[in-house]
Write an enzyme that holds these catalytic residues in place. Sequence first.
Site, short mmCIF file in Angstrom:
data_model
loop_
_atom_site.label_atom_id
_atom_site.label_comp_id
_atom_site.label_asym_id
_atom_site.label_seq_id
_atom_site.Cartn_x
_atom_site.Cartn_y
_atom_site.Cartn_z
CE LYS B 82 -0.79 2.99 3.28
NZ LYS B 82 -2.44 2.59 4.20
N GLY B 237 -4.40 10.42 15.00
CA GLY B 237 -3.66 11.35 14.29
C GLY B 237 -1.95 11.37 14.06
CB ALA B 238 0.45 10.45 16.84
CG ASP B 239 -0.46 9.34 10.61
OD1 ASP B 239 0.26 10.15 10.41
OD2 ASP B 239 -0.51 9.60 9.18
#
Lengths: 331, 331
Positions: B82, B237-239
Site C-alpha cells: 500500500k 493522528g500520530a501516525d
Amino acid sequence: MRAQHHAEKIHRGGQVKIWTREEIEARFDMERAVRMVEEGFIAYSRKKVQVPPIQNFRFDSVGGECCVKSAYVQGAETFAVKVSSGFYNNAELGLSSNSGLIVLFSARTGKPVALLQDEGWLTSVRTAIAGQLAARVLAPREVHGIGIIGTGLQARLQLEYLKTVTACRDVHVWEPVAQLHTRFAADMSVHGFNVRVHETAESVAADANLIVTATPSREALLRSAWVRDGTHITAVGADGPGKQELDPAIVGRAGVVVVDSIEQCSKYGEVSHALSAGLIQARQLIELGSVLAAGGRGRDDSNATQITIADLTGVAVQDAQIADSVVSEVS
Amino acid sequence: MRAQHHAEKIHRGGQVKIWTREEIEARFDMERAVRMVEEGFIAYSRKKVQVPPIQNFRFDSVGGECCVKSAYVQGAETFAVKVSSGFYNNAELGLSSNSGLIVLFSARTGKPVALLQDEGWLTSVRTAIAGQLAARVLAPREVHGIGIIGTGLQARLQLEYLKTVTACRDVHVWEPVAQLHTRFAADMSVHGFNVRVHETAESVAADANLIVTATPSREALLRSAWVRDGTHITAVGADGPGKQELDPAIVGRAGVVVVDSIEQCSKYGEVSHALSAGLIQARQLIELGSVLAAGGRGRDDSNATQITIADLTGVAVQDAQIADSVVSEVS
C-alpha cells in the site's frame, strides 16, 4: 520546456498510465537507461537519494520471496516503488519465476502517474546495467576470457551488456544446476559469443580474467585459489540475507572492493561475509557511484596482479532511474 | 470451493485487474471490512502477519509525505503493498491532499492480481474501522457526549463509524485550524448527530466521555487536566515521527493503554512520548488485537473513573485486510 510539459501532465491529476511489458520493451532505450542508472548511482553515493529500508517477504511453503524497493532522487519529477518477486516453484505451474511492477508517483502532488507492468524485466535489465558499469571501471584493459557462473536470464543479460565494455567474445561458463545450461551456448552464440561450457567453476576461473557470478546460490561457488591474479569479478547473486557466491577469501585478497551500497553490502552481499570474517575493513569499501563520479578507472591498470571485486546487491535508485528512463519525455 | 476458484484465477497468470475508486466504493461491504480488519488485528498480535518496516518519504519543498506499508497474513491468498501520501499544498493546485493505491499479489506465485486505485480512501476507512473496534472494547457503557478534535475527512469518518458502538448522538467538536470547521456540523447532522462547535478543546473535554483526536498535529492539543475521569480517548493522528495530539500526562494517567502495534507505538504515536518521559512502562501496553482476541472488554466497567487510551498509528495488516475484503470472492 520538458519540466513544464511534464508538470502539466501530472498536475491534471488524471488516470495512471498503465504500461504493459511490450510497451516498455518497445520504448526502452538502452543508452538512455545506462546513462540514467549511472546518474542514479552517482546521486546515491552523494546522498541525494531517499532510499527507505527494503521490505522483504518470504513464502517458504511455495519457495517464494518478494522485495519492495523504493527511491526518490532529489529533484526528480517522480519517485518509484518497485515490487519484485521470485517464486521458484512457478515452473510447475507453467509460470515464470520472476514477477514485478514499478509504480511512479509525482514528487509534487503524490498522485500515481505510471504503472509499469514489466514483470520484473526492468529489474533484470538494471542489474545487468550495473554489471556493465562495474566492468567499465574495473575490468582489465585486456580481457582474454569472460567467465560466467550461472546460465539463467541474469547470466545472459550480464553477458549481453558486457559487449560494449570489452571486445572479448570468448566465454567460459559453468552452471551449478546441471540441467540448466543446455541452451546457453547456442543462445549466446547468436549474440556473437564463442561459448565453452565447463565442468567446474575452477576450470572457468582458469580461462577467464573477467568473471560474473549470477546465481541464487547460498554457498560459495568460486574458491580464491582458482582465481587468477589480475581478474575482475562482479557478483550479482547475493541480493539478500543468506545468499553467497564467492569465497570470502577472494574479497580479502582483492585490492579494490566496489559495492553498489555500503549500507546494503555490509548487511548482506559478498562483502558482509568478508567483513564478519575480519578479512576486510568497512573503510576499504568504495561505492560504485563514487567511482563513476570520479570519472576515471576503479582499478590500478599498472598493477597486473590486482584482483578487483564488484558486489552488487541492487539499489532502489536503479529501479527509479530505469523506470523514469522509459516513462519520461525525451527532450 | 472459494479457495480453489480464487486459485484458478490467480494461476492463469493473466492481467492485473484494475479497480477504480468508484468500483471499490460500490463493492465495499462495511460489515465484511470491519470483520476482516478485526481478524487482521488478531492475526497481527498473534505474530501471524509478515509486516516489514514501513518506508517513509518526505518532500519538504511541497509539504508532502508518503509511506509504503506492506503486509502478508499467513495463509491468505494475497499479500498487499500500500502506498499512501499526503501533499498538503495540493489544494493550491485544486487537488486532494491524500492519494494512494494498493497492489495485491498472489502469495502462491508472486504475480500481481489487483491494483486498487482507491486514492487513499481505503486507508481512511480502515483507520475509522480501527477507531470503531477500539471504541467497541474501550468506550464507557454510557456515553453522554462524543468529543471530536479535528473536522477533516478522518474526523468525519471516525464519527460515522462510532454509530454502531454507541447510541449517543451528541457531538462536541473543536478544530485547531479555525477556518476548517465550517461545514462539519451541517454535514454530520445528515448522519443524525447533534453537533456543537466549541471554542476550545478544554470545553469539548468537559462535555464528552468518548473523545477521538484526528488531526495532523505536531503538539499536544488535549491537556490531562481537561479530561474527565471515566473518559476513553482514541488518538489516530500520530501516525509518524514528530506527530502528537495528547498531553503525555493523559497516557500516564490512563488505567488501560491499548495500541494497534507495540512496535510502532513505542517508536512514535502518543505512547512514545509517554514512554520517553517515563510516564508509563512498555509492559503496560496491550495490543488491540490481543484485546479483540480475548473477546471481552478492554476497560474495567466497574471502575467509573478509569481513563482508557487507544493509540492508533496504522498497521499494514489493516490495508491488506480491507483490500482483500473488496477484492476476494464472497463465499
